[in-house]
Design a protein around this motif. Structure first.
Motif, PDB file in Angstrom:
ATOM      1  N   GLN A 131       0.821  -1.212   0.000  1.00 51.53           N
ATOM      2  CA  GLN A 131       0.000   0.000   0.000  1.00 51.53           C
ATOM      3  C   GLN A 131       0.853   1.259   0.000  1.00 51.53           C
ATOM      4  N   ASP A 132       1.977   1.219   0.699  1.00 50.01           N
ATOM      5  CA  ASP A 132       2.895   2.353   0.705  1.00 50.01           C
ATOM      6  C   ASP A 132       3.344   2.686  -0.714  1.00 50.01           C
ATOM      7  N   ARG A 133       3.725   1.666  -1.487  1.00 50.41           N
ATOM      8  CA  ARG A 133       4.198   1.917  -2.853  1.00 50.41           C
ATOM      9  C   ARG A 133       3.049   2.259  -3.797  1.00 50.41           C
ATOM     10  N   ILE A 134       1.850   1.720  -3.556  1.00 51.48           N
ATOM     11  CA  ILE A 134       0.683   2.139  -4.349  1.00 51.48           C
ATOM     12  C   ILE A 134       0.457   3.636  -4.171  1.00 51.48           C
ATOM     13  N   ASN A 135       0.507   4.084  -2.927  1.00 51.88           N
ATOM     14  CA  ASN A 135       0.307   5.507  -2.647  1.00 51.88           C
ATOM     15  C   ASN A 135       1.396   6.348  -3.326  1.00 51.88           C
ATOM     16  N   HIS A 136       2.615   5.848  -3.315  1.00 53.80           N
ATOM     17  CA  HIS A 136       3.712   6.590  -3.931  1.00 53.80           C
ATOM     18  C   HIS A 136       3.498   6.709  -5.435  1.00 53.80           C
ATOM     19  N   ILE A 137       3.050   5.615  -6.063  1.00 56.83           N
ATOM     20  CA  ILE A 137       2.748   5.648  -7.498  1.00 56.83           C
ATOM     21  C   ILE A 137       1.595   6.618  -7.772  1.00 56.83           C
ATOM     22  N   ARG A 138       0.540   6.529  -6.957  1.00 60.19           N
ATOM     23  CA  ARG A 138      -0.663   7.329  -7.192  1.00 60.19           C
ATOM     24  C   ARG A 138      -0.367   8.826  -7.072  1.00 60.19           C
ATOM     25  N   TYR A 139       0.337   9.221  -6.023  1.00 62.01           N
ATOM     26  CA  TYR A 139       0.619  10.638  -5.823  1.00 62.01           C
ATOM     27  C   TYR A 139       1.608  11.180  -6.853  1.00 62.01           C
ATOM     28  N   CYS A 140       2.603  10.368  -7.219  1.00 62.95           N
ATOM     29  CA  CYS A 140       3.630  10.838  -8.155  1.00 62.95           C
ATOM     30  C   CYS A 140       3.212  10.673  -9.615  1.00 62.95           C
ATOM     31  N   ALA A 207      13.550 -10.942  -9.286  1.00 65.57           N
ATOM     32  CA  ALA A 207      14.707 -11.166  -8.424  1.00 65.57           C
ATOM     33  C   ALA A 207      14.608 -10.259  -7.198  1.00 65.57           C
ATOM     34  N   ASP A 208      14.383  -8.978  -7.451  1.00 73.73           N
ATOM     35  CA  ASP A 208      14.338  -7.998  -6.362  1.00 73.73           C
ATOM     36  C   ASP A 208      13.252  -6.980  -6.659  1.00 73.73           C
ATOM     37  N   GLY A 209      12.298  -6.802  -5.735  1.00 78.54           N
ATOM     38  CA  GLY A 209      11.264  -5.792  -5.925  1.00 78.54           C
ATOM     39  C   GLY A 209       9.849  -6.320  -5.938  1.00 78.54           C
ATOM     40  N   HIS A 210       9.580  -7.370  -5.140  1.00 78.34           N
ATOM     41  CA  HIS A 210       8.226  -7.946  -5.119  1.00 78.34           C
ATOM     42  C   HIS A 210       7.162  -6.932  -4.700  1.00 78.34           C
ATOM     43  N   HIS A 211       7.484  -6.083  -3.730  1.00 76.64           N
ATOM     44  CA  HIS A 211       6.479  -5.126  -3.254  1.00 76.64           C
ATOM     45  C   HIS A 211       6.198  -4.046  -4.295  1.00 76.64           C
ATOM     46  N   ARG A 212       7.231  -3.594  -5.002  1.00 81.00           N
ATOM     47  CA  ARG A 212       7.034  -2.592  -6.055  1.00 81.00           C
ATOM     48  C   ARG A 212       6.264  -3.187  -7.233  1.00 81.00           C
ATOM     49  N   SER A 213       6.553  -4.445  -7.546  1.00 73.13           N
ATOM     50  CA  SER A 213       5.829  -5.116  -8.629  1.00 73.13           C
ATOM     51  C   SER A 213       4.359  -5.295  -8.276  1.00 73.13           C
ATOM     52  N   LYS A 214       4.098  -5.763  -7.067  1.00 76.48           N
ATOM     53  CA  LYS A 214       2.715  -5.963  -6.623  1.00 76.48           C
ATOM     54  C   LYS A 214       1.965  -4.632  -6.577  1.00 76.48           C
ATOM     55  N   ALA A 215       2.645  -3.574  -6.140  1.00 76.28           N
ATOM     56  CA  ALA A 215       2.008  -2.255  -6.076  1.00 76.28           C
ATOM     57  C   ALA A 215       1.629  -1.770  -7.470  1.00 76.28           C
ATOM     58  N   ALA A 216       2.525  -1.949  -8.446  1.00 75.71           N
ATOM     59  CA  ALA A 216       2.222  -1.549  -9.822  1.00 75.71           C
ATOM     60  C   ALA A 216       1.040  -2.333 -10.366  1.00 75.71           C
ATOM     61  N   GLN A 217       0.989  -3.596 -10.028  1.00 76.14           N
ATOM     62  CA  GLN A 217      -0.119  -4.453 -10.464  1.00 76.14           C
ATOM     63  C   GLN A 217      -1.444  -3.998  -9.857  1.00 76.14           C
TER      64      GLN A 217
END
Length: 409
Positions: A131-140, A207-217
């Motif tokens: 959710q933190d990264r979803i918010n970061h994507i949404r605001y930016c 390899a690295d970045g499961h949370h960022r990938s899930k957030a983008a999805q």
């Protein structure tokens, strides 16, 4: 078939790229980020960890932090720190750490490939971090971090990369941790060739970045609900990644420290360990050089533990070194059944060395363990089984720098 898409990167002016690029947000805490960005007005951490510009008591997941991230991104664009390419491209990104090179293609991959399993995962994600990264994507309004993906090598892609590396790069700088970062922009013909070559690749692996990938999805799924007539070409259907062949990747150990012995005294604790491990005293900090060997630091002494019951390991997941340590010691003896949620355990990336284990234990933790690294082949095998590895099983180095590329949505 893997879909890799060129994009119009928002990226730093080459004169100050060395000041902009930073390690990923999740490799540091707020205090460390503040120290890194101090006296550097161009640090990407002012966007990726925007709480460093707010009062110390600010909740790092509050709207104020994401608003500050957006404000700083807009400021960077207005000042010309970031400039957007006029045409879509793919890029080559090489990181050189000592004698090792990590070389990959930077582009966008499809959210649908994540949803249908073409992009394979090997870790669970935590909802609050997603959710933190979803918010970061949404605001930016952008994918602000680059995920590291891997795959079985492809000769066509390798040949294109080999030829391109002979040309003058777009960026070439050395970061504070002595890693050299070099970037080339592919022309239209090269981009088309790479894009077509990836269509012959069966799978990609996170390899690295499961949370960022899930957030983008998850962000893409939100946007699809808001736009029921979407046609799949919208930018929110894709997210930013560096895609490197598995032979390029370097997996380091991911070590553990625990704050107590679960009510046991040291002698009883060691007696329990001896049921499944041989124990040898070591004179110096011990870094395992073979599977099923572990370092343990306890009461000022280092030990080598060697697992002696490999016949009990009946599947690829059970045979992971990290699984053995958790299944036969950390869970049954120390009582830590959900390490990703238990505050009694903490994790130390191998880049910090086994000396960091000793420092943490001498500083208040009770016991520490050093592990033999998980191999990239083990990671891919678990992902191919649609299974997940234990939490914090892999630490990749060098880390893909953030702030070199942004994908605007």
């Amino acid at each position: 078939m893997v879909a890799v898409k060129p994009f119009r990167a928002l990226r730093p002016d080459k004169k100050i790229v060395h000041k902009v690029a930073e390690l990923p947000y999740d490799t540091m805490n707020t205090e460390e980020a503040l120290k890194i960005a101090k006296n550097n007005e161009f640090s990407y951490l002012r966007i990726d960890r925007a709480e460093i510009e707010l009062p110390p008591d600010t909740d790092i997941h509050s709207a104020k932090v994401y608003e500050k991230a957006r404000e700083n991104l807009e400021k960077f664009i207005k000042k010309g720190v970031f400039i957007q390419d006029e045409e879509p491209h793919l890029y080559i990104y090489r990181e050189t750490m000592g004698s090792r090179e990590q070389i990959g293609i930077v582009g966008c991959v499809s959210v649908d490939d994540s949803l249908n399993g073409i992009i394979k995962k090997h870790e669970h994600t935590k909802p609050d971090k997603v959710q933190d990264r979803i918010n970061h994507i949404r605001y930016c309004g952008a994918n602000t971090g680059t995920i590291l993906l891997t795959y079985d090598k492809n000769d066509t892609i390798d040949k294109i990369v080999e030829l391109k590396l002979k040309e003058a790069p777009e960026y070439d700088f050395i970061s504070n941790d002595k890693i050299r970062h070099t970037v080339w922009m592919l022309n239209e013909k090269e981009t088309d060739m790479v894009e077509n070559a990836f269509k012959t690749v069966k799978n990609l692996y996170i390899a690295d970045g499961h949370h960022r990938s899930k957030a983008a999805q998850e962000y893409a799924l939100e946007k699809r609900k808001e736009n029921p007539n979407f046609d799949g070409t919208e930018e929110f259907n894709f997210y930013l990644a560096m895609i490197a062949p598995k032979e390029n990747l370097y997996v380091m150990d991911y070590n553990r420290v625990v704050e107590d012995l679960n009510g046991l005294d040291a002698k009883t604790f060691i007696n329990y360990i001896e049921e499944n491990f041989e124990i040898f005293k070591e004179k110096t900090p011990y870094k395992p050089s073979n599977k099923y060997n572990y370092g343990m630091y306890l009461d000022g002494d280092w030990y080598r533990l060697r697992f002696k019951n490999t016949d009990k390991l009946d599947n690829p997941k059970a045979r992971l070194d990290v699984s053995v340590l958790h299944d036969f010691l950390i869970e049954p003896i120390l009582g830590i059944n959900q390490p990703q949620k238990d505050n009694r355990i903490d994790f130390i990336g191998g880049i910090r060395g086994v000396e960091e284990i000793q420092k943490r234990v001498d500083g208040g933790m009770r016991v520490g363990f050093s592990l033999y690294p998980t191999s990239i082949e083990e990671l891919m095998k678990i992902a191919d089984m649609d299974d997940v590895m234990p939490a914090k099983s892999t630490w990749f180095e060098p880390k893909v720098r953030c702030g070199l590329f942004l994908h605007m949505l």
